[in-house]
Write an enzyme that holds these catalytic residues in place. Structure first.
Site, mmCIF file in Angstrom:
data_model
loop_
_atom_site.group_PDB
_atom_site.id
_atom_site.type_symbol
_atom_site.label_atom_id
_atom_site.label_comp_id
_atom_site.label_asym_id
_atom_site.label_seq_id
_atom_site.Cartn_x
_atom_site.Cartn_y
_atom_site.Cartn_z
ATOM 1 N N CYS A 187 56.547 31.414 42.272
ATOM 2 C CA CYS A 187 55.511 30.727 43.045
ATOM 3 C C CYS A 187 56.221 30.241 44.298
ATOM 4 O O CYS A 187 56.807 31.041 45.014
ATOM 5 C CB CYS A 187 54.847 29.621 42.240
ATOM 6 S SG CYS A 187 55.972 28.557 41.310
ATOM 7 N N CYS A 192 15.444 36.792 43.429
ATOM 8 C CA CYS A 192 14.258 37.198 42.671
ATOM 9 C C CYS A 192 13.270 36.061 42.867
ATOM 10 O O CYS A 192 12.958 35.715 44.003
ATOM 11 C CB CYS A 192 14.591 37.487 41.216
ATOM 12 S SG CYS A 192 15.614 36.235 40.406
#
EC number: 3.1.3.48
Length: 699
Positions: free
Chosen positions: A334, A629
Site C-alpha cells: 500500500c 422505470c
C-alpha cells in the site's frame, strides 16, 4: 515539555525549607530552644536540612528527566516532518505509533478461534457499543516492535529509503537484495517476508516505492521470482503522494537493470489489471523474460475502509486465480506496507483457514505476522473490516460461474431435495432480501419536503450516493432528486437510477440530465399501466417544451421492434445570464417489451436494448446513463444488473448474478424487486450465450 527549570526546582526546595522552619511543633525546632532569648544559630541546622532535602531534590530531578524524555519522544512521533494531513489529523501509521505509547501495561488477553457457524453472532456481539469489543481485541494485539531489531533499517544510508520513519522491517524477516558492487547497504529494501495460512513466506509486504527505491523494487521482484504484485493504494490520496508510479503507462522503461514493458491493461470498476514483461539488462544476462501481473485495487477510500467487502473479495479471488503456483512470493504493498497490506493478507489467510478448519483465528494470525513486520493491520477499523469480509465469504460463498457451467447451475437452482424445501433459486433470492436497508443513511430523502418528490416512499436514495443537483438560489431542498449513482462493470457511477418523473419533478429530472451530462436515457415503463400513472411524459410529442431553464425539442422518433428511439435537442439558458445558449443531443431508448404484469417472455429484446445503449455510449462518451422505470428499482435494477453481467460475460466468460444484484441493493434499496425479475436475469444470460456461442469464445 521544556527541560525542568533549575530556578523552579530551587524555588520549590526553598518553599519546602520554609515550610519546615515555620512548624513550631517539630522536634527539630524544639532542639534549638534555649534559656537565652534570640534566634537560633542558622549554621547549626544546615547539615540536618541538607540531608532532608537531598532525597527530595534527587526525586524531583529524576521525574523531570523522565517527563522531558517522554515529551521529546511524543514530539518526534507527532511532528514526523510533513506527514500530517492539512486538517491536522494524523496519518494511520502515526495514529498507530501514538496509540502504542498509551497502551495498557496489563498482561495480554487471550482470544480464541471462532467456528464459522458462530461467526455472525460473534461479530454482532463485538459490534455492540460502537464496536467496543473489536477495539478491545485490536488494542490487545502486540505491536511487533519488541520482537525484533531494526539495525539495517535505521542505518544512515537506508533512512531515505523508508517512506515513514516508524514503519520499518525487522532484521530477521527483511527481504535481502543482492549487493550491488561499490554501493554500501544496497541489499536493503523496506519489505518483509510474511507467512500465509500454512505457506511460509507466501507474501512480501512492502512499502509503496519512492522515486529513489523504484530500481530496488523491480530488482526485488526479479530476484524473488515474483509473478504478482498487489497494489492497495492510489498514487495520490488527499493530494499527498502515497506511492511513486513504478511502471510505464505504455511502451517500455528501464529501472536500474530491469526493463519493464507494458503488455496489457484492463480497467474494471474496483481494480485494474496490468501485465508487464520484465527482463534484466545485464551484459552477460541470457535469462528469459518473465510475465508479471499487477492487480491494483482502486476502490479503497482515502479514509477508512471500503463500504462493502464484496469488491475486495472479488479482487482477492482474481489474485489467487492469476498467481502461478510455481511463482515466488506475492508482493503486496500500500503506502506504508502495513495497514491495507496486512488487511489483505489476513483475509487471504483466514479464507484458507475456513476451507481447512471451518474456523477463523484473526487475533492469533495478526499477532503472528506482526512478529514478521510490526503494525500489520494498522487500525481497529481495518481489523473490523477483516471480520466483515470473512462473514460475507462464509454466508454467501463463491457464487461466480463460468458460462459453460450456467446450464447445469440453473438445473440445480430449479431442483429441490424434498417437497418441503424451497428451490435453490428462491433460497438464493431470499438471501438477497436479507440485505439490510440502511434507513439511517436516507436522511435527505426522508425530509418532509423531499418525501413529496417520491413516487414510492420506501424507494429513496442513500445519502452517500444520491445524485446531487445544483442548489437554486434562495430555494431550499432544490439540490435533491430521487436518483442514485450506480456502478457499472468497468466504471464507477456509470448509471443514474431514478424514478419516473412526477409532474412537479420534471424540471429536476432534466436538470439532472443536463448537469451530469447524460446523453442517454433508458425508459422501462409506459406512461400509464393498468390505468395508473407510472411516469409523467417529460418530452414533447412534437415541437418543444420548456421546463425551467431547459428546453427540449424532439428531433426524431422511430420505433424498431419493441424499442422507441427518440432524439432530443436539449437547450440550456439562464434567463438573466449573458452567456450564449448551450445545446446538447440526448437520445432516449423507450423499451415497450415489458408487460404490465410479470416479465418479458424472452430475453432477446433486453439484449438488443443493452447493445443499442452501449453503442450510443461509445459515440457520445461514457457519461452517466439515466435509467428509470416507475419507482426506479425493479425493472431499473434488472436492466442495470443485466448490463453489468453481460459485459462481464463478454470480457471474462464469467458471471455472478447473485453478487451483481447484491451489489445493486447495497447502492439503492429494492433493486431487482421480485423473484421473477431475478430469475429473468439468469434467463437473459442463458439466451445471450445461446445466441452468441457460435462465434464468441465463451466455452
Amino acid at each position: 515539555m521544556e527541560p525542568f527549570c533549575p530556578l523552579l526546582l530551587a524555588s520549590f526546595s526553598l518553599s519546602l525549607a520554609r515550610a519546615g522552619q515555620g512548624n513550631d511543633t517539630t522536634p527539630t525546632e524544639s532542639n534549638w530552644t534555649s534559656t537565652t532569648a534570640g534566634p537560633p544559630d542558622p549554621g547549626a541546622s544546615q547539615p540536618l536540612l541538607t540531608w532532608l532535602l537531598l532525597p527530595l531534590l534527587l526525586l524531583l530531578f529524576l521525574l523531570a528527566a523522565y517527563f522531558f524524555r517522554f515529551r521529546k519522544q511524543r514530539k518526534a512521533v507527532v511532528s514526523s516532518n510533513d506527514k500530517k494531513m492539512p486538517n491536522g489529523i494524523l496519518e494511520e501509521q502515526e495514529q498507530q505509533r501514538v496509540m502504542l505509547l498509551s497502551r495498557s501495561p496489563s498482561g495480554p488477553k487471550k482470544f480464541f478461534p471462532i467456528p464459522v457457524e458462530h461467526l455472525e453472532e460473534e461479530i454482532r456481539v463485538r459490534s455492540a457499543d460502537d464496536c467496543k469489543r473489536f477495539r478491545e481485541e485490536f488494542n490487545s494485539l502486540p505491536s511487533g516492535h519488541i520482537q525484533g531489531t531494526f539495525e539495517l533499517a535505521n542505518k544512515e544510508e537506508n533512512r531515505e529509503k523508508n517512506r515513514y520513519p516508524n514503519i520499518l522491517p525487522n532484521d530477521h524477516c527483511r527481504v535481502i537484495l543482492s549487493q550491488v558492487d561499490g554501493i554500501p547497504c544496497s541489499d536493503y529494501i523496506n519489505a518483509s517476508y510474511i507467512d500465509g495460512y500454512k505457506e511460509k513466506n507466501k507474501f512480501i509486504a512492502a512499502q509503496g516505492p519512492k522515486q529513489e527505491t523504484v530500481n530496488d523494487f523491480w530488482r526485488m521482484v526479479w530476484e524473488q521470482r515474483s509473478a504478482t504484485i498487489v497494489m492497495l493504494t492510489n498514487l495520490k490520496e488527499r493530494k499527498e503522494e502515497k506511492c511513486y508510479q513504478y511502471w510505464p503507462d505504455q511502451g517500455c522503461w528501464t529501472y536500474g537493470n530491469i526493463r519493464v514493458c507494458v503488455e496489457d491493461c484492463v480497467v474494471l470498476v474496483d481494480y485494474t489489471i496490468r501485465k508487464f514483461c520484465i527482463h534484466p539488462q545485464l551484459p552477460d544476462s541470457c535469462k528469459a523474460p518473465r510475465l508479471v501481473s499487477q492487480l491494483h485495487f482502486t476502490s479503497w477510500p482515502d479514509f477508512g475502509v471500503p463500504f462493502t467487502p464484496i469488491g475486495m473479495l472479488k479482487f482477492l479471488k482474481k489474485v489467487k486465480t492469476l498467481n502461478p503456483s510455481h511463482a515466488g512470493p506475492i508482493v503486496v504493498h500500500c503506502s506504508a506496507g502495513v495497514g491495507r497490506t496486512g488487511t489483505f493478507i489476513v483475509i487471504d489467510a483466514m479464507m484458507d483457514m475456513i476451507h481447512s478448519e471451518q474456523k477463523v483465528d484473526v487475533f492469533e494470525f495478526v499477532s503472528r505476522i506482526r512478529n514478521q513486520r510490526p503494525q500489520m493491520v494498522q487500525t481497529d477499523v481495518q481489523y473490523t473490516f477483516i471480520y466483515q469480509a470473512l462473514l460475507e465469504y462464509y454466508l454467501y460463498g463463491d457464487t461466480e460461474l463460468d458460462v459453460s457451467s450456467l446450464e447445469r447451475h440453473l438445473q440445480t437452482l430449479h431442483s429441490t431435495a424434498t417437497h418441503f424445501d424451497k428451490i435453490g433459486l428462491e433460497e438464493e433470492f431470499r438471501k438477497l432480501t436479507n440485505v439490510r436497508i440502511m434507513k439511517e443513511n436516507m436522511r435527505t430523502g426522508n425530509l418532509p419536503a423531499n418525501m413529496k418528490k417520491a413516487r414510492v416512499i420506501q424507494i429513496i436514495p442513500y445519502d452517500f450516493n444520491r445524485v446531487i443537483l445544483s442548489m437554486k438560489r434562495g430555494q431550499e431542498f432544490t439540490d435533491y432528486i430521487n436518483a442514485s449513482f450506480i456502478d457499472g462493470y468497468r466504471q464507477k457511477d456509470y448509471f443514474m437510477a431514478t424514478q419516473g418523473p412526477l409532474a412537479h419533478t420534471v424540471e429536476d429530472f432534466w436538470r439532472m440530465v443536463w448537469e451530469w451530462k447524460s446523453h442517454t436515457i433508458v425508459m422501462l415503463t409506459e406512461v400509464q399501466e393498468r390505468e395508473q400513472d407510472k411516469c409523467y411524459q417529460y418530452w414533447p410529442t412534437e415541437g418543444s417544451v420548456t421546463h425551467g431553464d431547459i428546453t427540449i425539442e424532439i428531433k426524431s422518433d422511430t420505433l424498431s421492434e419493441a424499442i422507441s428511439v427518440r432524439d432530443f435537442l436539449v437547450t440550456f439558458k439562464q434567463p438573466l445570464a449573458r452567456q450564449e445558449e448551450q445545446v446538447r443531443m440526448v437520445r432516449q431508448f423507450h423499451f415497450h417489451g415489458w408487460p404490465e404484469v410479470g416479465i418479458p417472455a424472452e430475453g432477446k429484446g433486453m439484449i438488443d436494448l443493452i447493445a443499442a445503449v452501449q453503442k450510443q455510449q461509445q459515440q457520445t462518451g461514457n457519461h452517466p446513463i439515466t435509467v428509470h422505470c416507475s419507482a426506479g428499482a425493479g425493472r431499473t435494477g434488472t436492466f442495470i444488473a443485466l448490463s453489468n453481467i453481460l459485459e462481464r460475460v463478454k470480457a471474462e466468460g464469467l458471471l455472478d448474478v447473485f453478487q451483481a444484484v447484491k451489489s445493486l441493493r447495497l447502492q439503492r434499496p429494492h433493486m431487482v424487486q421480485t423473484l421473477e425479475q431475478y430469475e429473468f436475469c439468469y434467463k437473459v444470460v442463458q439466451d445471450f450465450i445461446d445466441i452468441f456461442s457460435d462465434y464468441a469464445n465463451f466455452k
